[in-house]
Design an enzyme around this catalytic site. Sequence first.
Site, PDB file in Angstrom:
ATOM      1  N   PHE A 138       0.850  -1.185   0.000  1.00 36.21           N
ATOM      2  CA  PHE A 138       0.000   0.000   0.000  1.00 36.21           C
ATOM      3  C   PHE A 138       0.885   1.233   0.000  1.00 36.21           C
ATOM      4  O   PHE A 138       1.744   1.390   0.861  1.00 36.21           O
ATOM      5  CB  PHE A 138      -0.934   0.037   1.221  1.00 36.21           C
ATOM      6  CG  PHE A 138      -1.828   1.253   1.208  1.00 36.21           C
ATOM      7  CD1 PHE A 138      -3.028   1.243   0.497  1.00 36.21           C
ATOM      8  CD2 PHE A 138      -1.462   2.418   1.866  1.00 36.21           C
ATOM      9  CE1 PHE A 138      -3.838   2.379   0.451  1.00 36.21           C
ATOM     10  CE2 PHE A 138      -2.271   3.552   1.829  1.00 36.21           C
ATOM     11  CZ  PHE A 138      -3.464   3.528   1.118  1.00 36.21           C
ATOM     12  N   ASP A 223       9.390   2.511   1.515  1.00 33.09           N
ATOM     13  CA  ASP A 223       8.268   3.287   2.027  1.00 33.09           C
ATOM     14  C   ASP A 223       8.201   3.070   3.536  1.00 33.09           C
ATOM     15  O   ASP A 223       7.814   2.003   4.006  1.00 33.09           O
ATOM     16  CB  ASP A 223       6.975   2.838   1.327  1.00 33.09           C
ATOM     17  CG  ASP A 223       5.762   3.638   1.796  1.00 33.09           C
ATOM     18  OD1 ASP A 223       5.878   4.368   2.812  1.00 33.09           O
ATOM     19  OD2 ASP A 223       4.698   3.521   1.163  1.00 33.09           O
ATOM     20  N   LYS A 252       2.949  10.056   8.077  1.00 35.05           N
ATOM     21  CA  LYS A 252       2.256   9.635   9.298  1.00 35.05           C
ATOM     22  C   LYS A 252       2.855  10.235  10.577  1.00 35.05           C
ATOM     23  O   LYS A 252       2.563  11.373  10.891  1.00 35.05           O
ATOM     24  CB  LYS A 252       2.152   8.106   9.338  1.00 35.05           C
ATOM     25  CG  LYS A 252       1.158   7.604   8.261  1.00 35.05           C
ATOM     26  CD  LYS A 252       0.620   6.224   8.504  1.00 35.05           C
ATOM     27  CE  LYS A 252      -0.627   5.932   7.694  1.00 35.05           C
ATOM     28  NZ  LYS A 252      -0.390   5.458   6.332  1.00 35.05           N
TER      29      LYS A 252
HETATM   30  C1  LIG Z   1      -0.614   5.625   4.921  1.00 34.17           C
HETATM   31  C2  LIG Z   1       0.398   5.132   3.958  1.00 34.17           C
HETATM   32  C3  LIG Z   1       0.629   5.784   2.731  1.00 34.17           C
HETATM   33  C4  LIG Z   1      -0.205   6.946   2.271  1.00 34.17           C
HETATM   34  O1  LIG Z   1      -0.112   8.051   3.085  1.00 34.17           O
HETATM   35  P1  LIG Z   1      -1.257   9.198   3.006  1.00 34.17           P
HETATM   36  O2  LIG Z   1      -0.767  10.245   3.942  1.00 34.17           O
HETATM   37  O3  LIG Z   1      -2.537   8.571   3.413  1.00 34.17           O
HETATM   38  O4  LIG Z   1      -1.286   9.650   1.600  1.00 34.17           O
HETATM   39  C5  LIG Z   1       1.639   5.310   1.941  1.00 34.17           C
HETATM   40  N1  LIG Z   1       2.383   4.255   2.296  1.00 34.17           N
HETATM   41  C6  LIG Z   1       2.196   3.611   3.458  1.00 34.17           C
HETATM   42  C7  LIG Z   1       3.075   2.462   3.821  1.00 34.17           C
HETATM   43  C8  LIG Z   1       1.186   4.003   4.323  1.00 34.17           C
HETATM   44  O5  LIG Z   1       0.970   3.334   5.452  1.00 34.17           O
END
Ligand SMILES: *Cc1c(COP(=O)(O)O)cnc(C)c1O
Length: 396
Positions: A138, A223, A252
């Site tokens: 994701f 990520d 986050k």
């Molecule tokens: C939450 C998340 C995203 C997206 O971040 P947003 O601030 O919602 O756009 C991307 N990668 C990972 C691993 C995430 O947990």
Amino acid sequence: MKTTDYIEKSENNILHTYNRYQIVLEKGEGVYLYDVEGRKYLDFAAGIAVNCLGYHHPTYTKALQEQVEKLTHISNLYYNIPMMEAGEKVLKASGMDKVFFTNSGAEAIEGALKAAKKYAFCQNGHAGCSVIAMNHSFHGRTVGALSVTGNAHYREPFEPLMGGVKFAEFNNLDSVKSLIDDSVCAIITETIQGEGGVYPASQEFLEGLRLLCDENDILLIFDEIQCGMGRTGDYFAWQGHGVKPDIMTCAKALGGGVPVGAFVLGAKAAANSLAPGDHGTTYGGNPLACAAVSAVLDIYKEEQIVAHVRELTPYLEKRLDELIQEYPCVKTRRGKGFLQGLVIEGRPVAEVINRALENGLLVISAGSDVLRLAPPLIIERQHIDEMMEKLKASLD
Ligand SMILES: *Cc1c(COP(=O)(O)O)cnc(C)c1O
């Protein structure tokens, strides 16, 4: 107004893209949240791994208040001091070379992808390169981030997305190797898959990816949006493996609750990719967001937050493992540090989560059958004990 009134009014106005839990949260203190009826919740969700310092942290609140009094936005046409300070601190924590601040996680992914594409363009002078991403990953909901998200259900209605994305099996190096060809410019993966069901990458997989990228002169993107910022007991999860990416995305917990993200580049990627005119953002790196980043990293240092996560993790894991012994529906535990997933079988995870809510505990799901715990990083033993009591009551 009562809960039902707030909810009805919200649904009248706000586009219905979420099936929300039926509570309206109003304020927070420490690791507790309070709804409009005055009910108290122990928070093991942290706004989806965001509120690393819990709520109403005095130093954090004061830093934001002071910045609001001074300046919240100026655009990227000028320099601002909080951005300078936040940048310095992010690079110190990560050991990387350059940072670009964004407004969200997805936007950090967009920037990372653009940097990787530009890196390839600088090498060979032509566009059209491809990216290897992982199944069940994701990376966010914008078009570029969605393109590398390994969940067909999220992607399908919006295709065609960004072209040239190939999906490999997470933790299966051979499946990545088989996709490598001259067109590939980057490999992107979460260090721990969060939304996909809390799957940590193996040491072997991460080392293998690093080698593969070096051999082929392509960029490795980690990520760290969910697993970074101390959650695993290191500032960034890859540091626990000693495998450094060329580009890392962060968001986050980065701003402790103020919307901010970043993509962070190692020296090679920084020197050979995005140049003036290639990328921009109106808000990104604004003084308010950067004051938040700066305050978060100061507090991490001051209060030894990362060491605290590392010290308390064995206790959290030991307590969670009790559930596997006691409850047949709790099959296994996966995760690292304060990002933990319990695999639930034989009953819907949503039912357990709703019962937890009734018992005053906020937890979330991941994938189809995982109950995810991502508490603020400031929890203490007593909060773990309280969580266990409430979670057991919800599983009974
Ligand atoms: C939450 C998340 C995203 C997206 O971040 P947003 O601030 O919602 O756009 C991307 N990668 C990972 C691993 C995430 O947990």
